[in-house]
Write an enzyme that holds these catalytic residues in place. Structure first.
Site, mmCIF file in Angstrom:
data_model
loop_
_atom_site.group_PDB
_atom_site.id
_atom_site.type_symbol
_atom_site.label_atom_id
_atom_site.label_comp_id
_atom_site.label_asym_id
_atom_site.label_seq_id
_atom_site.Cartn_x
_atom_site.Cartn_y
_atom_site.Cartn_z
ATOM 1 N N ASP A 7 0.824 -1.207 0.000
ATOM 2 C CA ASP A 7 0.000 0.000 0.000
ATOM 3 C C ASP A 7 0.860 1.260 0.000
ATOM 4 O O ASP A 7 1.972 1.269 0.523
ATOM 5 C CB ASP A 7 -0.939 0.026 1.221
ATOM 6 C CG ASP A 7 -0.175 0.025 2.531
ATOM 7 O OD1 ASP A 7 0.779 -0.767 2.643
ATOM 8 O OD2 ASP A 7 -0.512 0.817 3.431
ATOM 9 N N GLU A 8 0.299 2.279 -0.598
ATOM 10 C CA GLU A 8 0.758 3.655 -0.442
ATOM 11 C C GLU A 8 2.227 3.907 -0.760
ATOM 12 O O GLU A 8 2.874 4.728 -0.112
ATOM 13 C CB GLU A 8 0.453 4.144 0.985
ATOM 14 C CG GLU A 8 -1.029 4.173 1.280
ATOM 15 C CD GLU A 8 -1.373 4.703 2.678
ATOM 16 O OE1 GLU A 8 -2.410 5.341 2.805
ATOM 17 O OE2 GLU A 8 -0.607 4.465 3.638
#
Ligand code: TNX
EC number: 3.2.1.52
Length: 643
Positions: free
Chosen positions: A446-447
């Site tokens: 993620d991210e």
């Protein structure tokens, strides 16, 4: 003399002008000058912001150090006021404000500061951790206190509730095992109540096996002869005993509404195979007992997957043999450690990590409750502390800060073009595979910040060679495919957050994606062929505040999540039938940025987790919010104690 100052920090958010004001009041001690005020919070002051009353001496993510203006003196009875008007985001709850603070005096000694909850527009108030009021069981609902709601209930009459439930002498080994696990579980959850289960005199529960019943399913028949529980496997027996325990407990505590039935039948089976709860043990450290208590609560809700988020920018919590520097340097913050205090931890060193033995004990405890632990190592992003502790994983040619994560950590992605990355990850996966028997290992994904690796000469060469271009998400896809392969070699499948599909993604075969951004993002992943777990933030993120009230704790980036928002979500409701087979199930997520304060854990987790559990288990036609609402306060609650 160090530590002889008494100070408190009052903070106010002026919503109209969007100005934050920090006011340090000194009540006792010698006057100070040249001091620094260090705070942890959940906002960040923009680097270009002109700060009134201080200069910013240091910043890491949400940690700020303010330097007292030259020549200024703070004496008892006086205040030092700091104002800033360019923040990372609009502040919507008191929990965004300072969580811990300390003074760093001119001689380098530190002194603690008491922190008051941040006010809105100068209006005083109190954090709201109110419990929901108990409501009455709606007319017509079956008189049994069972959450999640069973599939089919036709019961009548009531049995005496003084006696515990006891197993029949001839119970199979499988049934006995399930009985012992549930008896011990109920004993831990309700230690100060009359035991629900026992041996000897009591309501004898006869057990029988029927392999024709669905996985985890069970039937309970009540008649004049007694109670008979039939199940196809150990999970089914466990679920059946939990249902019986819930019935007996409700009948004891609220006899006017609930019964342990005299006659009738309960037929039940789970809707989804993946009924999960995620917990971030990186942002805050959870002692083993808190995890055990949480697992116990999950089991009572018939949840069966515990997704354990073991590292983040702020800490790495799992001991990896051969890499002692990793936990030694990143599992603790504050004091003389590499990382300053963050997210409410104090100025003194604090934190912790899990040893192999801790994990073995936790996995065994979970397994006894039918819960599988999915470990998550969040890579390649969210690795700020890893890169600080193990600088050999950095490309030496990447010599300036040129990107930051959403949480504002500088250069925080593991580099696919550095050989040492792969040696490190090989050892990490060996450890995970040895400790956790689950089919899936979660690798984060993620991210990752847009722009990551673009100034790494090694990554640029790799990108050019592989794709003829240098681009963050194609490199991320390369990184994750390589991880997927490493896990396959170790006999496991990969799970990742939904961003794992970016830039070319993973190979679909065996990959599981956890969709968190919006409920509809899961469907798009299924259309690409992935197996999906739905954890939409606007329904299932337990760190999001329950209402827009300032004094309600939590985050607000996904709006608010009321109990009803959690309860009413219908997973896969907008998916075409041909995709439904790819929906593995659902889970809540609890990110721990706000959980420094003891007491908040219970408020944020319960009863929203039970609302999700009802969707995870019960057929959608069985869901009834009023019924759920009336029973939810019989569900157990666990806490985070601060080590
Ligand atoms: C997003 S959800 C994150 C976390 C934060 C969380 C706060 C996800 C995969 N990443 O790093 O803690 O928001 O709600």
């Amino acid at each position: 003399m160090p530590n002889s100052h008494a100070c408190r920090l009052l903070t106010n958010w002026d919503a109209e002008r969007r100005v934050i004001e920090l006011k340090l009041e000194m009540t006792e001690g010698a006057p100070i000058s040249g001091a620094q005020l260090a705070t942890t919070s959940l906002f960040r002051i923009h680097p270009d912001c002109e700060i009134e009353g201080a200069t910013l001496a240091d910043q890491l993510s949400n940690y700020h150090v303010f330097l007292q203006p030259k020549g200024a003196v703070l004496a008892p009875g006086e205040s030092w006021v700091i104002r800033a008007d360019r923040l990372s985001h609009v502040l919507r709850h008191y929990t965004y404000g300072p969580k811990s603070a300390h003074l760093i005096l001119k001689d380098g000694t530190t002194c603690p500061v008491d922190v008051e909850p941040m006010t809105l527009n100068g209006v005083p108030g109190e954090p709201n951790w109110e419990k929901l009021e108990q409501t009455a069981l709606p007319e017509g609902a079956a008189p049994i206190s069972v959450i999640p709601a069973p599939l089919d209930v036709q019961v009548d009459g009531r049995r005496d509730t003084a006696q515990p439930l006891v197993p029949a002498a001839e119970a199979s080994l499988t049934a006995q095992k399930a009985f012992s696990a549930v008896r011990a579980l109920a004993g831990r959850l309700f230690a100060d109540e009359e035991p629900l289960f026992g041996h000897g005199a009591g309501h004898v529960v006869a057990t029988a096996e029927d392999p024709g019943l669905p996985d985890g399913g069970y039937e309970i028949a009540f008649d004049a002869e007694g109670i008979a529980l039939t199940a196809g496997d150990e999970h089914g027996f466990r679920h059946g005993f939990i249902t019986l325990g819930q019935m007996l407990r409700g009948a004891r505590l609220r006899p006017d509404e609930f019964t342990l039935p005299e006659t009738g039948i309960v037929r039940d089976r789970p809707r989804f195979g993946w009924r999960g709860a995620h917990l971030d043990v990186a942002r805050q450290f959870y002692v083993m007992q808190d995890l055990v208590d949480f697992l116990d609560c999950l089991a009572w809700n018939k949840l069966n997957h515990f997704h354990m988020h073991l590292n983040d920018d702020e800490a790495w919590r799992l001991e990896i043999p051969g890499w002692p520097a990793l936990t030694a340097r990143t599992a603790f913050r504050g004091g003389d450690e590499l990382l300053p205090p963050l997210l409410g931890t104090p100025s003194e060193r604090s934190g912790g990590f899990y040893t192999g033995d801790d994990i073995r004990a936790l996995v065994a405890h979970a397994a006894g409750l039918g819960i599988e632990i999915i470990p998550e190592i969040d890579i390649p992003g969210h690795c700020y502390c890893v890169l600080r502790a193990l600088p050999q994983l950095c490309d030496p040619g990447e010599n300036r800060i040129y990107y930051r994560s959403v949480q504002y950590f500088p250069n925080n992605a593991l580099n696919p073009a550095v050989d040492a990355t792969w040696n490190f990850l090989g050892d990490v996966f060996d450890t995970l595979v040895e400790l956790f028997p689950a089919r899936y290992i979660h690798a984060g994904a993620d991210e990752v910040a847009e722009g990551a690796w673009l100034e790494s000469p090694l990554a640029r060469t790799l990108g050019e060679k592989l794709f003829g271009k240098v681009e963050t998400f194609s490199l991320q896809s390369y990184f994750l495919k390589r991880v997927q392969e490493m896990l396959r070699e170790r006999g496991r499948d990969i799970a990742v957050w939904e961003e794992g599909a970016l830039g070319g993604g993973l190979e679909v075969d065996g990959a599981l994606l956890v969709a968190w951004k919006e409920s509809k993002s899961g469907r798009a992943l299924a259309e690409q062929g992935y197996r999906v777990v739905l954890a939409p933030a606007e329904h299932y993120y337990l760190d999001i505040a329950r209402s827009t009230e300032w004094w309600e704790p939590g985050a607000s980036w996904a709006g608010t999540v009321t109990l009803r928002d959690t309860y009413d979500y219908e997973p896969g409701g907008d998916w075409p039938d041909e995709l439904k087979g790819q929906l593995a199930g659902v889970q809540t997520c609890l990110w721990s940025e706000n959980l420094a304060t003891p007491g908040l854990f219970a408020h944020l987790v319960y009863p929203r987790i039970s609302a999700m559990a009802e969707t995870a288990w019960s057929a959608s036609e069985r869901k009834d919010f009023d019924r759920f609402r009336a029973i939810q306060d019989l569900m157990p609650v666990s806490h985070r104690t601060v080590a």
